[in-house]
Scaffold this motif. Structure first.
Motif, PDB file in Angstrom:
ATOM      1  N   UNK A  67       0.830  -1.219   0.000  1.00  0.00           N
ATOM      2  CA  UNK A  67       0.000   0.000   0.000  1.00  0.00           C
ATOM      3  C   UNK A  67       0.857   1.259   0.000  1.00  0.00           C
ATOM      4  N   UNK A  68       1.985   1.207   0.690  1.00  0.00           N
ATOM      5  CA  UNK A  68       2.859   2.381   0.752  1.00  0.00           C
ATOM      6  C   UNK A  68       3.596   2.614  -0.570  1.00  0.00           C
ATOM      7  N   UNK A  69       3.673   1.577  -1.410  1.00  0.00           N
ATOM      8  CA  UNK A  69       4.390   1.716  -2.685  1.00  0.00           C
ATOM      9  C   UNK A  69       3.555   2.405  -3.761  1.00  0.00           C
ATOM     10  N   UNK A  70       2.276   2.599  -3.498  1.00  0.00           N
ATOM     11  CA  UNK A  70       1.406   3.224  -4.499  1.00  0.00           C
ATOM     12  C   UNK A  70       1.754   4.711  -4.617  1.00  0.00           C
ATOM     13  N   UNK A  71       1.988   5.202  -5.816  1.00  0.00           N
ATOM     14  CA  UNK A  71       2.343   6.621  -5.986  1.00  0.00           C
ATOM     15  C   UNK A  71       1.266   7.550  -5.425  1.00  0.00           C
ATOM     16  N   UNK A  72       1.705   8.587  -4.733  1.00  0.00           N
ATOM     17  CA  UNK A  72       0.770   9.552  -4.148  1.00  0.00           C
ATOM     18  C   UNK A  72      -0.031  10.260  -5.231  1.00  0.00           C
ATOM     19  N   UNK A  73       0.617  10.506  -6.350  1.00  0.00           N
ATOM     20  CA  UNK A  73      -0.063  11.202  -7.438  1.00  0.00           C
ATOM     21  C   UNK A  73      -1.249  10.420  -7.966  1.00  0.00           C
ATOM     22  N   UNK A  74      -1.139   9.103  -7.958  1.00  0.00           N
ATOM     23  CA  UNK A  74      -2.242   8.260  -8.424  1.00  0.00           C
ATOM     24  C   UNK A  74      -3.434   8.363  -7.484  1.00  0.00           C
ATOM     25  N   UNK A  75      -3.155   8.397  -6.190  1.00  0.00           N
ATOM     26  CA  UNK A  75      -4.233   8.561  -5.211  1.00  0.00           C
ATOM     27  C   UNK A  75      -4.897   9.924  -5.362  1.00  0.00           C
ATOM     28  N   UNK A  76      -4.076  10.942  -5.555  1.00  0.00           N
ATOM     29  CA  UNK A  76      -4.623  12.287  -5.692  1.00  0.00           C
ATOM     30  C   UNK A  76      -5.467  12.416  -6.953  1.00  0.00           C
ATOM     31  N   UNK A  77      -5.042  11.752  -8.022  1.00  0.00           N
ATOM     32  CA  UNK A  77      -5.805  11.805  -9.273  1.00  0.00           C
ATOM     33  C   UNK A  77      -7.164  11.138  -9.098  1.00  0.00           C
ATOM     34  N   UNK A  78      -7.172  10.002  -8.390  1.00  0.00           N
ATOM     35  CA  UNK A  78      -8.441   9.314  -8.139  1.00  0.00           C
ATOM     36  C   UNK A  78      -9.350  10.160  -7.257  1.00  0.00           C
ATOM     37  N   UNK A  79      -8.753  10.813  -6.270  1.00  0.00           N
ATOM     38  CA  UNK A  79      -9.532  11.672  -5.379  1.00  0.00           C
ATOM     39  C   UNK A  79     -10.097  12.859  -6.168  1.00  0.00           C
TER      40      UNK A  79
END
Length: 228
Positions: A119-131
């Motif tokens: 879970x920590x390896x997931x890029x932050x940018x990908x989470x922000x894009x989904x959000x």
């Protein structure tokens, strides 16, 4: 090796194989879900949840599985609350159920660390894009974070599954008749120590090689779009 001994041992050890697979499947099913919950707790901003998950992981990863099984099977029954509670007594009064509980709690600790790393390896940018796309936290976790975490964690989790299978051999120390338990019984009957345990070891090897091949196939399938 004596063929008559092989013919005697294989059907008996096959019964133990069924018990080994059953213990493994149930333990992994419980341990994976509990481990996922612990991983999410570790990543939580709530310090109490994170602290509990951290202490749990340290406790179960820092002590031997054999000691844990002994404490569960021989020790918990001496606690009055557990002894007089119908459900808890039902769990610890049977060696197989106690082995499942011990293995599940143990593998949950390791699984939580493996999944946390994924879970920590997931890029932050990908989470922000989904959000930014309007996804709810649950939907984001189900469609993006969890699949990517599993992909990253699969090699390490495959090793953990192999360790669980090998760990089932310790269940024989609390009266469970799985592969090692039946091997011990055959050894006391035939005194063919080397032959019996060589056959038992070969069965474990076949099971683990089969699991390794299955994990490799799954890993290649999950990675089939990489690099395109």
């Amino acid at each position: 090796m004596n063929t008559e001994l092989i013919q005697l041992a294989l059907p008996v050890l096959a019964k133990g194989l069924v018990a080994t697979i059953l213990i493994t499947v149930i333990s992994v099913a419980i341990g994976f879900n509990f481990g996922l919950g612990l991983a999410l707790m570790r990543l939580s901003e709530n310090r109490y949840l994170a602290g509990f998950a951290r202490c749990y992981s340290l406790l179960f990863r820092g002590t031997p599985l054999l000691v844990q099984l002994f404490l569960f099977y021989y020790g918990l029954g001496q606690i009055a609350f557990i002894k007089h509670n119908p459900f808890t007594w039902w769990v610890i009064s049977d060696g197989t159920r106690c082995a499942v509980m011990g293995l599940a709690l143990n593998t949950a600790a390791y699984t939580s660390e493996i999944l946390r790393g994924g879970l920590m390896s997931i890029p932050v940018g990908l989470k922000e894009a989904a959000k930014a796309g309007g996804m709810s936290p649950l939907l984001r976790f189900r469609r993006i974070e969890f699949p990517l975490a599993i992909r990253q964690a699969l090699p390490a989790y495959g090793n953990e599954l192999i360790l669980v299978i090998k760990g089932t051999s310790l269940a024989s120390t609390i009266t469970v008749l799985e592969i090692t338990g039946y091997a011990k019984r055959l050894m006391s009957q035939t005194f063919a120590i080397f032959e019996i345990f060589a056959i038992a070891g070969a069965i474990y090897l076949v099971v683990n090689l089969t699991l390794i091949m299955a994990i490799s196939l799954l890993e290649r399938r999950l990675m089939r779009y990489e690099g395109r």
